[in-house]
Design a protein around this motif. Structure first.
Motif, mmCIF file in Angstrom:
data_model
loop_
_atom_site.group_PDB
_atom_site.id
_atom_site.type_symbol
_atom_site.label_atom_id
_atom_site.label_comp_id
_atom_site.label_asym_id
_atom_site.label_seq_id
_atom_site.Cartn_x
_atom_site.Cartn_y
_atom_site.Cartn_z
ATOM 1 N N GLY A 167 106.056 -29.063 28.003
ATOM 2 C CA GLY A 167 107.629 -27.640 28.002
ATOM 3 C C GLY A 167 107.362 -26.828 27.738
ATOM 4 N N ILE A 168 106.081 -25.936 27.805
ATOM 5 C CA ILE A 168 105.033 -24.567 27.294
ATOM 6 C C ILE A 168 105.408 -23.705 28.985
ATOM 7 C CG2 ILE A 168 103.530 -23.156 25.926
ATOM 8 C CD1 ILE A 168 103.685 -25.522 24.223
ATOM 9 N N ILE A 169 105.398 -22.808 28.788
ATOM 10 C CA ILE A 169 104.636 -22.379 29.780
ATOM 11 C C ILE A 169 104.197 -21.052 29.258
ATOM 12 C CG2 ILE A 169 106.705 -20.941 30.142
ATOM 13 C CD1 ILE A 169 105.963 -21.532 33.632
ATOM 14 N N LEU A 170 103.205 -20.248 29.778
ATOM 15 C CA LEU A 170 102.722 -19.228 29.057
ATOM 16 C C LEU A 170 103.353 -17.778 30.073
ATOM 17 C CD1 LEU A 170 99.599 -19.378 29.135
ATOM 18 C CD2 LEU A 170 101.192 -19.029 26.661
ATOM 19 N N PRO A 171 103.586 -16.775 29.715
ATOM 20 C CA PRO A 171 103.873 -15.596 30.683
ATOM 21 C C PRO A 171 103.097 -14.844 31.845
ATOM 22 C CG PRO A 171 104.223 -14.804 28.139
ATOM 23 C CD PRO A 171 103.439 -16.019 28.147
ATOM 24 N N GLU A 172 101.871 -15.188 31.905
ATOM 25 C CA GLU A 172 101.059 -15.502 32.609
ATOM 26 C C GLU A 172 100.935 -16.503 33.999
ATOM 27 O OE1 GLU A 172 99.233 -12.933 28.647
ATOM 28 O OE2 GLU A 172 100.431 -15.540 29.527
ATOM 29 N N GLN A 173 101.613 -17.506 33.746
ATOM 30 C CA GLN A 173 102.266 -18.364 34.717
ATOM 31 C C GLN A 173 103.102 -17.957 35.365
ATOM 32 O OE1 GLN A 173 101.743 -21.347 31.759
ATOM 33 N NE2 GLN A 173 100.532 -22.924 32.931
ATOM 34 N N ILE A 174 103.863 -16.816 35.262
ATOM 35 C CA ILE A 174 105.054 -16.932 35.773
ATOM 36 C C ILE A 174 105.274 -15.435 37.151
ATOM 37 C CG2 ILE A 174 107.504 -16.253 35.860
ATOM 38 C CD1 ILE A 174 107.403 -16.876 32.763
ATOM 39 N N ASP A 175 104.460 -16.178 38.373
ATOM 40 C CA ASP A 175 104.190 -15.272 39.541
ATOM 41 C C ASP A 175 105.747 -15.581 39.654
ATOM 42 O OD1 ASP A 175 103.858 -17.776 40.660
ATOM 43 O OD2 ASP A 175 102.007 -17.918 41.510
ATOM 44 N N GLU A 176 105.396 -14.684 41.105
ATOM 45 C CA GLU A 176 106.383 -14.375 41.866
ATOM 46 C C GLU A 176 107.587 -15.767 42.095
ATOM 47 O OE1 GLU A 176 108.461 -11.969 45.852
ATOM 48 O OE2 GLU A 176 106.169 -11.629 45.742
ATOM 49 N N ASP A 177 106.507 -16.855 42.857
ATOM 50 C CA ASP A 177 106.884 -17.876 43.473
ATOM 51 C C ASP A 177 107.367 -18.650 42.269
ATOM 52 O OD1 ASP A 177 105.617 -17.886 45.689
ATOM 53 O OD2 ASP A 177 103.907 -18.952 45.741
ATOM 54 N N VAL A 178 106.033 -19.026 41.269
ATOM 55 C CA VAL A 178 107.050 -19.573 40.153
ATOM 56 C C VAL A 178 109.014 -18.628 39.165
ATOM 57 C CG1 VAL A 178 107.236 -19.913 37.857
ATOM 58 C CG2 VAL A 178 105.100 -20.512 39.022
ATOM 59 N N PHE A 179 108.947 -17.163 39.744
ATOM 60 C CA PHE A 179 109.528 -16.276 39.122
ATOM 61 C C PHE A 179 110.883 -16.538 40.017
ATOM 62 C CE2 PHE A 179 113.193 -12.981 39.194
ATOM 63 C CZ PHE A 179 112.714 -12.942 37.987
ATOM 64 N N ASN A 180 110.671 -16.760 41.090
ATOM 65 C CA ASN A 180 111.858 -17.602 42.045
ATOM 66 C C ASN A 180 112.324 -18.889 42.585
ATOM 67 O OD1 ASN A 180 112.227 -14.378 42.999
ATOM 68 N ND2 ASN A 180 110.149 -14.646 44.437
ATOM 69 N N ALA A 181 111.182 -19.852 41.857
ATOM 70 C CA ALA A 181 111.732 -21.229 42.106
ATOM 71 C C ALA A 181 112.912 -21.658 40.303
ATOM 72 C CB ALA A 181 110.475 -21.959 41.888
ATOM 73 N N VAL A 182 112.647 -20.542 39.272
ATOM 74 C CA VAL A 182 113.287 -21.386 38.280
ATOM 75 C C VAL A 182 114.746 -20.277 37.690
ATOM 76 C CG1 VAL A 182 110.634 -21.861 37.076
ATOM 77 C CG2 VAL A 182 112.156 -19.895 36.164
ATOM 78 N N LEU A 183 115.395 -21.312 36.867
ATOM 79 C CA LEU A 183 116.385 -20.915 36.517
ATOM 80 C C LEU A 183 115.709 -20.616 34.788
ATOM 81 C CD1 LEU A 183 119.304 -20.071 35.814
ATOM 82 C CD2 LEU A 183 119.482 -22.012 34.515
ATOM 83 N N PHE A 184 115.696 -19.029 34.413
ATOM 84 C CA PHE A 184 116.039 -18.521 33.036
ATOM 85 C C PHE A 184 116.983 -18.322 31.885
ATOM 86 C CE2 PHE A 184 112.359 -15.967 35.369
ATOM 87 C CZ PHE A 184 111.376 -16.855 34.528
ATOM 88 N N ILE A 185 117.220 -18.568 31.088
ATOM 89 C CA ILE A 185 117.941 -19.443 30.374
ATOM 90 C C ILE A 185 117.058 -18.377 29.410
ATOM 91 C CG2 ILE A 185 119.706 -20.195 29.286
ATOM 92 C CD1 ILE A 185 119.823 -22.479 30.887
ATOM 93 N N ASP A 186 117.894 -17.717 27.946
ATOM 94 C CA ASP A 186 118.160 -16.238 27.312
ATOM 95 C C ASP A 186 119.192 -16.727 25.743
ATOM 96 O OD1 ASP A 186 117.953 -14.110 25.471
ATOM 97 O OD2 ASP A 186 117.463 -12.782 27.330
ATOM 98 N N VAL A 187 118.295 -17.799 24.908
ATOM 99 C CA VAL A 187 118.975 -18.350 24.446
ATOM 100 C C VAL A 187 119.776 -17.088 23.081
ATOM 101 C CG1 VAL A 187 117.946 -20.342 24.667
ATOM 102 C CG2 VAL A 187 117.035 -19.612 23.161
ATOM 103 N N ARG A 188 119.419 -16.170 23.401
ATOM 104 C CA ARG A 188 119.614 -14.850 22.020
ATOM 105 C C ARG A 188 120.337 -14.838 22.601
ATOM 106 N NH1 ARG A 188 116.053 -10.546 23.417
ATOM 107 N NH2 ARG A 188 117.044 -10.516 25.842
ATOM 108 N N ASP A 189 121.116 -13.881 21.504
ATOM 109 C CA ASP A 189 122.592 -13.626 21.401
ATOM 110 C C ASP A 189 122.707 -12.647 22.582
ATOM 111 O OD1 ASP A 189 123.319 -10.975 20.444
ATOM 112 O OD2 ASP A 189 122.370 -11.999 18.078
ATOM 113 N N ALA A 190 124.460 -12.877 22.750
ATOM 114 C CA ALA A 190 124.375 -11.685 23.927
ATOM 115 C C ALA A 190 124.590 -9.731 23.535
ATOM 116 C CB ALA A 190 126.645 -11.679 23.574
ATOM 117 N N GLU A 191 124.280 -9.230 22.565
ATOM 118 C CA GLU A 191 124.208 -8.223 21.780
ATOM 119 C C GLU A 191 122.856 -8.383 22.256
ATOM 120 O OE1 GLU A 191 123.712 -5.031 19.081
ATOM 121 O OE2 GLU A 191 125.111 -7.130 18.444
#
Length: 140
Positions: free
Chosen positions: A42-66
């Motif tokens: 369940g852990i991914i590092l920023p260095e592992q997010i290449d273009e293929d990964v970026f385009n294949a995943v859904l990112f969910i920002d769990v911070r507040d709306a602001e």
């Protein structure tokens, strides 16, 4: 007087155990998850997010709306960490999902809740948005 005190104490103690019994299923689910999950699951590092990964995943920002409005990973959606279980139907099961906050602390709680709820496709972005800004292998 002593008998009345003993009865009252017994009733209070009995009521105090009710919440613990009500949470047994949740505790059991968490224990099962923790016992049978690999250390880095369940852990991914920023260095592992290449273009293929970026385009294949859904990112969910769990911070507040602001915070989301100030800056976020492109294409990310915003579901505050406390709402992930209430809004679980908005989280796909057919592809990888990466949750993140500023550093990875709050998103780890969201990921844990989702994993215990059975969502094995969810990972947390270790080092969060800050780490992605500094170290992502791909940034559109």
């Amino acid at each position: 007087m002593t008998r009345l005190f003993a009865l009252t104490l017994t009733a209070v103690l009995a009521l105090m155990t009710v919440p613990a019994r009500a949470n047994d299923a949740a505790i059991e689910g968490m224990q099962e998850y923790m016992m049978f999950t690999e250390y880095e699951a369940g852990i991914i590092l920023p260095e592992q997010i290449d273009e293929d990964v970026f385009n294949a995943v859904l990112f969910i920002d769990v911070r507040d709306a602001e915070q989301f409005a100030e800056a976020h990973i492109p294409s990310a959606i915003n579901i505050e960490w406390r709402e992930v279980l209430d809004r679980i139907d908005e989280i796909p099961t057919d592809r990888k999902v990466i949750v993140y906050c500023n550093t990875g602390t709050i998103s780890s709680q969201a990921m844990f809740a989702l994993r215990v709820a059975g969502r094995e496709n969810v990972s947390v972005l270790q080092t969060g948005h800050r780490g992605w800004q500094e170290n992502a292998a791909y940034k559109p």
